[in-house]
Scaffold this motif. Structure first.
Motif, PDB file in Angstrom:
ATOM      1  N   UNK A 187       4.512   2.058   1.661  1.00 38.26           N
ATOM      2  CA  UNK A 187       5.473   3.062   1.214  1.00 38.26           C
ATOM      3  C   UNK A 187       4.879   4.424   1.560  1.00 38.26           C
ATOM      4  N   UNK A 188       5.676   5.283   2.205  1.00 34.54           N
ATOM      5  CA  UNK A 188       5.178   6.626   2.522  1.00 34.54           C
ATOM      6  C   UNK A 188       5.997   7.659   1.769  1.00 34.54           C
ATOM      7  N   UNK A 189       5.394   8.815   1.535  1.00 32.14           N
ATOM      8  CA  UNK A 189       6.130   9.896   0.876  1.00 32.14           C
ATOM      9  C   UNK A 189       7.253  10.362   1.796  1.00 32.14           C
ATOM     10  N   UNK A 190       8.474  10.540   1.266  1.00 34.62           N
ATOM     11  CA  UNK A 190       9.556  11.018   2.128  1.00 34.62           C
ATOM     12  C   UNK A 190       9.206  12.374   2.734  1.00 34.62           C
ATOM     13  N   UNK A 191       9.534  12.550   4.015  1.00 35.46           N
ATOM     14  CA  UNK A 191       9.171  13.793   4.688  1.00 35.46           C
ATOM     15  C   UNK A 191       9.869  14.991   4.062  1.00 35.46           C
ATOM     16  N   UNK A 215      -7.369   9.847  -2.827  1.00 39.96           N
ATOM     17  CA  UNK A 215      -7.966   8.561  -3.206  1.00 39.96           C
ATOM     18  C   UNK A 215      -7.091   7.888  -4.276  1.00 39.96           C
ATOM     19  N   UNK A 216      -6.651   8.682  -5.242  1.00 40.50           N
ATOM     20  CA  UNK A 216      -5.821   8.110  -6.319  1.00 40.50           C
ATOM     21  C   UNK A 216      -4.522   7.546  -5.770  1.00 40.50           C
ATOM     22  N   UNK A 217      -4.037   8.177  -4.736  1.00 39.21           N
ATOM     23  CA  UNK A 217      -2.802   7.705  -4.108  1.00 39.21           C
ATOM     24  C   UNK A 217      -3.034   6.373  -3.398  1.00 39.21           C
ATOM     25  N   UNK A 275       0.831  -1.203   0.000  1.00 37.81           N
ATOM     26  CA  UNK A 275       0.000   0.000   0.000  1.00 37.81           C
ATOM     27  C   UNK A 275       0.862   1.247   0.000  1.00 37.81           C
ATOM     28  N   UNK A 276       0.265   2.372  -0.399  1.00 42.81           N
ATOM     29  CA  UNK A 276       0.990   3.642  -0.362  1.00 42.81           C
ATOM     30  C   UNK A 276       0.208   4.588   0.543  1.00 42.81           C
ATOM     31  N   UNK A 277       0.918   5.329   1.373  1.00 44.99           N
ATOM     32  CA  UNK A 277       0.236   6.318   2.228  1.00 44.99           C
ATOM     33  C   UNK A 277       0.949   7.653   2.078  1.00 44.99           C
ATOM     34  N   UNK A 278       0.184   8.732   2.262  1.00 45.13           N
ATOM     35  CA  UNK A 278       0.779  10.060   2.158  1.00 45.13           C
ATOM     36  C   UNK A 278       1.875  10.253   3.192  1.00 45.13           C
ATOM     37  N   UNK A 279       1.688   9.683   4.360  1.00 43.11           N
ATOM     38  CA  UNK A 279       2.669   9.822   5.428  1.00 43.11           C
ATOM     39  C   UNK A 279       2.460   8.710   6.463  1.00 43.11           C
ATOM     40  N   UNK A 280       3.500   8.461   7.264  1.00 40.43           N
ATOM     41  CA  UNK A 280       3.384   7.453   8.326  1.00 40.43           C
ATOM     42  C   UNK A 280       2.294   7.838   9.314  1.00 40.43           C
ATOM     43  N   UNK A 281       1.978   9.130   9.335  1.00 46.17           N
ATOM     44  CA  UNK A 281       1.019   9.631  10.312  1.00 46.17           C
ATOM     45  C   UNK A 281      -0.428   9.504   9.824  1.00 46.17           C
ATOM     46  N   UNK A 282      -0.599   9.161   8.530  1.00 42.21           N
ATOM     47  CA  UNK A 282      -1.953   9.067   7.955  1.00 42.21           C
ATOM     48  C   UNK A 282      -2.502   7.645   7.917  1.00 42.21           C
ATOM     49  N   UNK A 283      -1.689   6.672   8.267  1.00 45.71           N
ATOM     50  CA  UNK A 283      -2.136   5.281   8.155  1.00 45.71           C
ATOM     51  C   UNK A 283      -3.186   4.994   9.226  1.00 45.71           C
ATOM     52  N   UNK A 284      -4.189   4.214   8.849  1.00 39.72           N
ATOM     53  CA  UNK A 284      -5.262   3.909   9.798  1.00 39.72           C
ATOM     54  C   UNK A 284      -4.846   2.733  10.696  1.00 39.72           C
ATOM     55  N   UNK A 285      -4.065   3.032  11.737  1.00 42.82           N
ATOM     56  CA  UNK A 285      -3.515   1.974  12.597  1.00 42.82           C
ATOM     57  C   UNK A 285      -4.602   1.264  13.405  1.00 42.82           C
ATOM     58  N   UNK A 298       7.999   2.402   5.439  1.00 44.77           N
ATOM     59  CA  UNK A 298       9.247   3.063   5.062  1.00 44.77           C
ATOM     60  C   UNK A 298       9.089   3.911   3.823  1.00 44.77           C
ATOM     61  N   UNK A 299      10.117   4.717   3.521  1.00 42.30           N
ATOM     62  CA  UNK A 299       9.994   5.648   2.393  1.00 42.30           C
ATOM     63  C   UNK A 299      10.806   5.244   1.162  1.00 42.30           C
ATOM     64  N   UNK A 300      11.509   4.100   1.243  1.00 38.77           N
ATOM     65  CA  UNK A 300      12.317   3.733   0.078  1.00 38.77           C
ATOM     66  C   UNK A 300      11.944   2.346  -0.463  1.00 38.77           C
ATOM     67  N   UNK A 301      11.868   2.283  -1.789  1.00 38.66           N
ATOM     68  CA  UNK A 301      11.443   1.019  -2.420  1.00 38.66           C
ATOM     69  C   UNK A 301      12.529  -0.045  -2.408  1.00 38.66           C
ATOM     70  N   UNK A 302      13.755   0.356  -2.727  1.00 36.68           N
ATOM     71  CA  UNK A 302      14.784  -0.667  -2.990  1.00 36.68           C
ATOM     72  C   UNK A 302      15.451  -1.206  -1.721  1.00 36.68           C
ATOM     73  N   UNK A 303      15.247  -0.507  -0.627  1.00 36.79           N
ATOM     74  CA  UNK A 303      15.756  -1.039   0.644  1.00 36.79           C
ATOM     75  C   UNK A 303      14.569  -1.495   1.493  1.00 36.79           C
ATOM     76  N   UNK A 304      13.756  -0.513   1.931  1.00 33.77           N
ATOM     77  CA  UNK A 304      12.658  -0.775   2.877  1.00 33.77           C
ATOM     78  C   UNK A 304      11.645  -1.789   2.355  1.00 33.77           C
ATOM     79  N   UNK A 305      11.016  -1.433   1.233  1.00 32.66           N
ATOM     80  CA  UNK A 305       9.909  -2.244   0.715  1.00 32.66           C
ATOM     81  C   UNK A 305      10.419  -3.577   0.149  1.00 32.66           C
TER      82      UNK A 305
END
Ligand code: S3P
Length: 344
Positions: free
Chosen positions: A142-146, A340-342, A9-19, A123-130
């Motif tokens: 994946x979150x947008x880098x701050x 929504x598109x994100x 999944x992709x989220x705008x930020x770590x703070x926006x995820x519905x935990x 995390x914010x990086x595809x090739x390491x984190x994800x």
């Protein structure tokens, strides 16, 4: 082609995820990258991060910070949490993690006593984190880098990430094009306004279940409630949702605020398409529906109490019914559509 780099999944930020929703779905462990995921690269723990961790540990999550950075940096962030009053009994950290190597993702789960099925990586990086999370078999966000200004070696990686994300979005889009979008949320959450805008942008057809019911019965919702009662209306909702599931493709469907209340409807909606919860505060609902006369459940002298009471009762139900949620308070329609598109 690039599937091994695709996030779940992709989220705008770590703070926006519905935990809260994820917890309800059974997830118990959260693994976090730190730099540019929780705070800017190299930055100390701030109020937002401390608040988030306080909330997560209270919910019952176990957490592990997993950073490729050196010990002093990671420790500094961890100490910041302690200084902010966060109980770190259930928070661990691993430095010099060598992501995307699987070793430390596994160690993180061991520290949290969780497994691949109930752990999430953010995390914010595809090739390491994800990539590392995928290799380990863990669901990732994946979150947008701050901070958008990054070091030069990261800039090249970001370019390659954009290529992968392009294919990722194309793949998801192909799937979505054969499906539907379902908007749920409280009365006045903007389902019809957002739904129409989304349908227009994507070339989908917009449909509103309340309108279908009114047409079917030849009566307004108010009249149905008054002459036949709420239960009768709820049965019509279920009937309508069943029909829609079997009939529609490429539709944006907005359903009445009470439709997700029945477990049967929630199941049907999930089978109909991607379910998105448009979240609203009671204040926004009250502002928007101040003079409304079309919602029978709110035609009471104590409208405010009715809204607060219903919203409180329904929020966890909406959350469990949706694939993801978008906060709509104070956001213009085009911004909500982008969110929504994100997420889809
Ligand atoms: C209801 C919401 C209304 C409508 C009916 C009941 C509810 O739809 O279905 O008045 O129980 O929340 P909207 O959410 O489109 O206002």
């Amino acid at each position: 082609m690039f599937k091994m780099f695709y996030p779940a999944g992709i989220a705008g930020s770590s703070y926006d995820i519905d935990y809260e929703d994820l917890f309800e779905k059974g997830y118990r462990g959260l693994i976090y990258d730190i730099d540019n995921t929780l705070v800017e690269h190299g930055a100390d723990c701030n109020e937002a991060a401390a608040k988030l961790f306080l909330r997560l540990t209270k919910l019952g999550y176990k957490i592990c910070l997993l950073s490729n950075n050196k010990e002093p940096r990671v420790r500094r962030f961890y100490d910041g949490l302690i200084e902010a009053g966060v109980d770190v009994t259930n928070i661990n950290y691993i430095y010099d993690a060598k992501k995307p190597s699987r070793k430390n993702y596994r160690r993180a789960m061991k520290l949290m006593s969780t497994d691949r099925k109930n752990t999430i990586f953010i995390g914010d990086q595809l090739f390491t984190d994800v990539y590392g999370a995928n290799r380990t078999g863990i669901r990732s966000f994946l979150v947008r880098p701050i901070n958008k200004r990054e070091e030069i070696q990261i800039v090249l990686k970001r370019y390659l990430e954009r290529v992968v994300l392009h294919f990722y979005k194309q793949d998801r889009w192909k799937k979505l094009k054969q499906s539907n979008v379902v908007l749920i949320g409280f009365m006045g959450s903007g389902k019809s306004t957002v739904g129409k805008a989304l349908a227009k942008k994507w070339g989908f057809t917009y449909v509103d279940t309340d309108a279908l019911i009114e047409e079917m019965e030849g009566m307004t919702i108010n009249e149905i409630f008054a002459t036949k009662g709420e239960e009768y209306f709820r049965d019509l909702e279920t009937e309508t949702v069943k029909k829609i599931k079997n009939k529609y493709k490429r539709h944006v469907i907005s359903v009445g605020g009470g439709t997700p209340l029945r477990a049967e409807n929630r199941k049907l909606l999930k089978k109909t398409g991607v379910v998105i919860y448009l979240k609203t505060s009671p204040e926004t609902v009250l502002k928007r529906l101040k003079y409304d006369k079309t919602r029978p459940l709110l035609q009471r002298p104590d409208k405010e109490a009715a809204v607060r009471e219903l919203l409180e009762k329904r929020t966890p139900i909406y959350q469990s019914a949706a694939n993801f949620s978008v906060s709509t308070d104070d956001l213009p329609v085009d911004k909500i559509v982008s969110e929504i598109e994100l997420g889809v």
